[in-house]
Every structure is written in C-alpha cells, then in structure tokens.
Design an enzyme around this catalytic site. Sequence first.
Site, PDB file in Angstrom:
ATOM      1  N   GLY A 293       0.792  -1.231   0.000  1.00  6.49           N
ATOM      2  CA  GLY A 293       0.000   0.000   0.000  1.00  6.49           C
ATOM      3  C   GLY A 293       0.823   1.279   0.000  1.00  6.49           C
ATOM      4  O   GLY A 293       0.327   2.331   0.396  1.00  6.49           O
TER       5      GLY A 293
ATOM      6  N   LEU B   8      -0.852   4.009  -2.289  1.00  7.78           N
ATOM      7  CA  LEU B   8      -2.076   4.548  -1.685  1.00  7.78           C
ATOM      8  C   LEU B   8      -1.731   5.538  -0.584  1.00  7.78           C
ATOM      9  O   LEU B   8      -2.272   6.657  -0.536  1.00  7.78           O
ATOM     10  CB  LEU B   8      -2.924   3.406  -1.129  1.00  7.78           C
ATOM     11  CG  LEU B   8      -4.219   3.841  -0.424  1.00  7.78           C
ATOM     12  CD1 LEU B   8      -5.225   4.375  -1.449  1.00  7.78           C
ATOM     13  CD2 LEU B   8      -4.828   2.680   0.360  1.00  7.78           C
TER      14      LEU B   8
ATOM     15  N   LYS C 114       9.175   8.707  -7.882  1.00  5.77           N
ATOM     16  CA  LYS C 114       9.192   7.251  -7.798  1.00  5.77           C
ATOM     17  C   LYS C 114      10.343   6.827  -8.698  1.00  5.77           C
ATOM     18  O   LYS C 114      10.151   6.594  -9.908  1.00  5.77           O
ATOM     19  CB  LYS C 114       7.873   6.640  -8.266  1.00  5.77           C
ATOM     20  CG  LYS C 114       7.820   5.126  -8.046  1.00  5.77           C
ATOM     21  CD  LYS C 114       6.457   4.559  -8.364  1.00  5.77           C
ATOM     22  CE  LYS C 114       6.461   3.033  -8.206  1.00  5.77           C
ATOM     23  NZ  LYS C 114       6.691   2.584  -6.834  1.00  5.77           N
TER      24      LYS C 114
ATOM     25  N   ASN D 288      -1.798  -0.323   7.276  1.00 10.19           N
ATOM     26  CA  ASN D 288      -2.644  -0.442   6.089  1.00 10.19           C
ATOM     27  C   ASN D 288      -3.356  -1.790   6.116  1.00 10.19           C
ATOM     28  O   ASN D 288      -2.718  -2.845   6.059  1.00 10.19           O
ATOM     29  CB  ASN D 288      -1.801  -0.311   4.822  1.00 10.19           C
ATOM     30  CG  ASN D 288      -2.666  -0.093   3.597  1.00 10.19           C
ATOM     31  OD1 ASN D 288      -3.696   0.568   3.664  1.00 10.19           O
ATOM     32  ND2 ASN D 288      -2.250  -0.619   2.459  1.00 10.19           N
TER      33      ASN D 288
ATOM     34  N   VAL E  61      -9.713   0.887   1.079  1.00  7.87           N
ATOM     35  CA  VAL E  61     -10.444   1.956   0.396  1.00  7.87           C
ATOM     36  C   VAL E  61     -10.035   1.987  -1.074  1.00  7.87           C
ATOM     37  O   VAL E  61      -9.072   1.341  -1.491  1.00  7.87           O
ATOM     38  CB  VAL E  61     -10.178   3.326   1.050  1.00  7.87           C
ATOM     39  CG1 VAL E  61     -10.735   3.338   2.475  1.00  7.87           C
ATOM     40  CG2 VAL E  61      -8.679   3.645   1.065  1.00  7.87           C
TER      41      VAL E  61
END
Length: 234
Positions: A19, A22, A41, A180, A210
């Site tokens: 995660g 996210l 990234k 997470n 989510v």
Amino acid sequence: MPRKKTKHLFVTATDTDAGKTLVACAIVNILTKARKVAVFKPISAGCDNVSGQLVNHDALQLQQLANCNQPLESVNPVAFEEPIAPHIAAQTLGQKINAVQVTDLFKSLDSFAPDVILTEGAGGWRLPLGGGQFLSDFAKQTEQHVILVVNMKLGCLNHALLSYEAIKRDGLTVVGWVANCIVPMDYQQENITELSQYLDAPLLGVVPNVENAEQASKFLDKDLIEQIASSHEE
C-alpha cells in the site's frame, strides 16, 4: 529572508503490494493543500507502453496529485516494462542502476522549487539495485525522513520490526508509520497496539481497504503529517 529547506519524505513498506502508493498519494493529497509538493518514484517495474513511453500506474497517480507540474519522466525516470525485480529487469536490457544515479535524478527536482519532495520506494527497504547497492543507499545519501507502511497481515510484526531496525541502523529516522489494512486480520487491533509499543514513531493512521487516495487521507492524522512536513529555515 532565509530560504526554507525542502523536506525529504520517503515512503517505504514492509513488502511489495503493502500500500505504499495509496499512502504516498494520500499524504500528497493532504500536503498539497498548503505546500508545493514534488513527487519521485525513482524506479518502477511493470509499465504500459503508451505511444513509446513506459507509463507506470503508481507514478502516474503520484504525478496527478502533486502540484509542481512535473513531467512523468521526472517523477519516474527509471522504468521497466516487465513486472520483475528492477535490477534483474535492468540486467536483461544490459543496463545498470546505482544509488548515485538515483541521487542525481532526485537532486534535479530542486528545479521545481518544492517545499516537500515525497519519494515512494519500490518493494521494501532493501530493494537491490545490483552490484551490492540498494535503494536504501539513496535514502541515506539524501537524508530522507522515512514513513513506514505496514501491511497488516499475519507475519507483519516481524516484517515491521526488521524494517524499522534496518532503517534505524542506516542512521535514518522513522518519522511515522501507517497501518494499512488491505485484508481482514484476526486480532488486528491487538497487533497495531503491539507495534505501537515497539516502533518509536507516531502512528499516522489506520487505513481500511479503500478505493483511492482521497478516501485514504481521511484516515490519516493530518496534523501529524503537517508537522512532519514542516521545514526549518536555514
């Protein structure tokens, strides 16, 4: 007037698919309300070839939420199409990745004059770059403040503690961690409580399963994240 120092935040995790994207996107979503945020990234593997450009979905999400008008190649400069370990992907193409290269690419983001540069790592803390180097070497070279995403599942206590110990041993500070919760876990709260006793860093939030960063940001402590991102004047 003294210039504010750019804050360097590095999001890592206990394992792959924990995660990171996210949580990284949720943090960017929070910080862009009051700050100029660049995203990075540095390395990805698993990209779509779009009109000759390798596009990583995670990097694209970060780019769309940041507010420095970065081209995708500045967000994700080293990209491989095959979804395998990046250093192996590089080897198959006769290429090399090293920490100095990643650090130089990171420094180029200063041209956007950001208040914060948020980097999302790849895999876990010890992602190999090849030649005995790791992505964590870049984190050390650039003095990152680390946020650890813990994938709450069986075995996460060991994974989280080993990751935390490795980060500390590298001389860096874990400024916060996120639980997470991708899949249901027996005794989830008990595990979170246990980790809170061992990790000498604030719990930034418990994120349920989510759909997007905006929803995830509602489960993070915005005040703590703002505090972490605050820059000191030079």
